[in-house]
Scaffold this active site. Sequence first.
Site, PDB file in Angstrom:
ATOM      1  N   CYS A  66       3.169  12.954  -1.746  1.00 32.93           N
ATOM      2  CA  CYS A  66       2.635  13.391  -0.453  1.00 32.93           C
ATOM      3  C   CYS A  66       3.778  13.775   0.491  1.00 32.93           C
ATOM      4  O   CYS A  66       4.438  14.782   0.280  1.00 32.93           O
ATOM      5  CB  CYS A  66       1.732  12.324   0.139  1.00 32.93           C
ATOM      6  SG  CYS A  66       0.605  12.954   1.423  1.00 32.93           S
ATOM      7  N   HIS A 117      -2.308  10.508  -4.223  1.00 29.86           N
ATOM      8  CA  HIS A 117      -2.117   9.068  -4.068  1.00 29.86           C
ATOM      9  C   HIS A 117      -2.896   8.333  -5.149  1.00 29.86           C
ATOM     10  O   HIS A 117      -3.914   8.821  -5.637  1.00 29.86           O
ATOM     11  CB  HIS A 117      -2.629   8.602  -2.701  1.00 29.86           C
ATOM     12  CG  HIS A 117      -1.783   9.044  -1.556  1.00 29.86           C
ATOM     13  ND1 HIS A 117      -0.542   8.514  -1.294  1.00 29.86           N
ATOM     14  CD2 HIS A 117      -2.010   9.973  -0.591  1.00 29.86           C
ATOM     15  CE1 HIS A 117      -0.028   9.087  -0.212  1.00 29.86           C
ATOM     16  NE2 HIS A 117      -0.895   9.976   0.235  1.00 29.86           N
TER      17      HIS A 117
END
Length: 489
Positions: free
Chosen positions: A328, A432
């Site tokens: 991310c 994630h």
Amino acid sequence: MKTLMVQGTTSDAGKSTLVAGLCRVAVRKGIKVAPFKPQNMALNSAVTPCGGEIGRAQALQAVAANVPLSVDFNPILLKPNTDTGAQVIVHGKALSNMEAGKYHDYKAVAMDAVIESHQRLAKQFEYCMVEGAGSPAEINLRANDIANMGFACKISCPVIIIADIDKGGVFAHLVGTLALLSEEEQALVKGFVINRFRGDIGLLQSGLDWLEDYTGKPVLGVLPYLHDLALDAEDAITVANRTENVSLRVAVLLLPHISNHTDFDSLRLNPNVDLKYVRHGERIGQVDLIIIPGSKNVINDLAFLRSESWDKEINQHLRYQGKVLGICGGLQMLGTDIVDPLHIESTTESTAGLNLAEFSTQLSETKQLTNVSGECLLGDVRVDIYGYEIHCGVTSGPALSRPFLEFSNHPLGTSFDGFISDDNLIAGTYLHGLFDNPIASSTILKWASHGSFEYQGFDLDAHREEQLDKLADMCEQHLDIEKIFALDV
């Protein structure tokens, strides 16, 4: 719907854990229960099926309650991006960034959202198990409170106060907290729970008798210190490893605004992996894999990374053929530059990236919140991978032509994500939870070791269920469960 609220004398007193345990106990009793936290402040969050965002603790409690995630479980989520400001998320969607003073004035509006969610849950569930935030005795935060007694008084629900005896001064914590409440609020407090007790309970009994006599409130139970309890942590990062036969060393850079550190729980619990968090002032050292994690303030955290000289260590690590993975915000840092023209996360409009891959990221107002699945492209054989996305960056550039994963039926029609460098040393993804799937985790760990080892991924979902059942067993054994579930105003 009956409602019971758990408040604590301090942060980390055990509120989240007690609510999770009581939710699992309710399931065992055949009660349809909903977890609830009016206002949460955390950088760890989860994505609901409808594409909303809630605190990680409420996601864990929903698992304990055997119910799908809902934005109504956590109507107000605050994600700090500076020491004095946070992104305000209402019913799962980001509203705006607010400084603390401005949010204090906004609380009256926020309470409406909280009550709206509670009313919706009342139509679907028999019982609502509510978690407070911090302590109800924070004098400076009591005006327009929506997180603790402000909510309890609004709906008139019974309250349990939990205190951590391991911190010391447990009787002062409980008596002092109660004394700082108004008469109306004190009347809602129906009992106490003492958490993390070690030793002979008989030595505590005189104190319990005194507490009940002094306050007129019952002690509803004393929970023991569970040394090996391992559940998703929302704030504090657990650093203890479960190393037995270590063959892979992994370093995660502990950034000031690290987000979703639960990404690494399955690595920390894998006995073949030595996971360490590299803190301020520490060197990365000799490892097989460096992970740059997610961040709520990518530009400022990148500046911090450079101030620690970790960028130089990363380059040296790569010269010795070590592997680097960005997740991310960590993915964004690996590129040529990061641009934030609308000041989504910081006051800095642009900064140079680590320049380890040819792509650029621009932060936008639209946050992508999706649960996704697909195939990981790291190894010679494609393997299934799943996880979730929480980001407001749009990344583009030539390096993405060799992606990290290919999606299957992405909600937004996206086909690919991330990148793998031509020399196979660097990879990045927005996904994630990528280590939570044992097969995908095994593939990534094999890549990190240059294919030298075959690893068995850790099944975090199965482990979480075992831990929740263990917690529920402890609640049933050490708490007056029948009295707790019968509490009323």
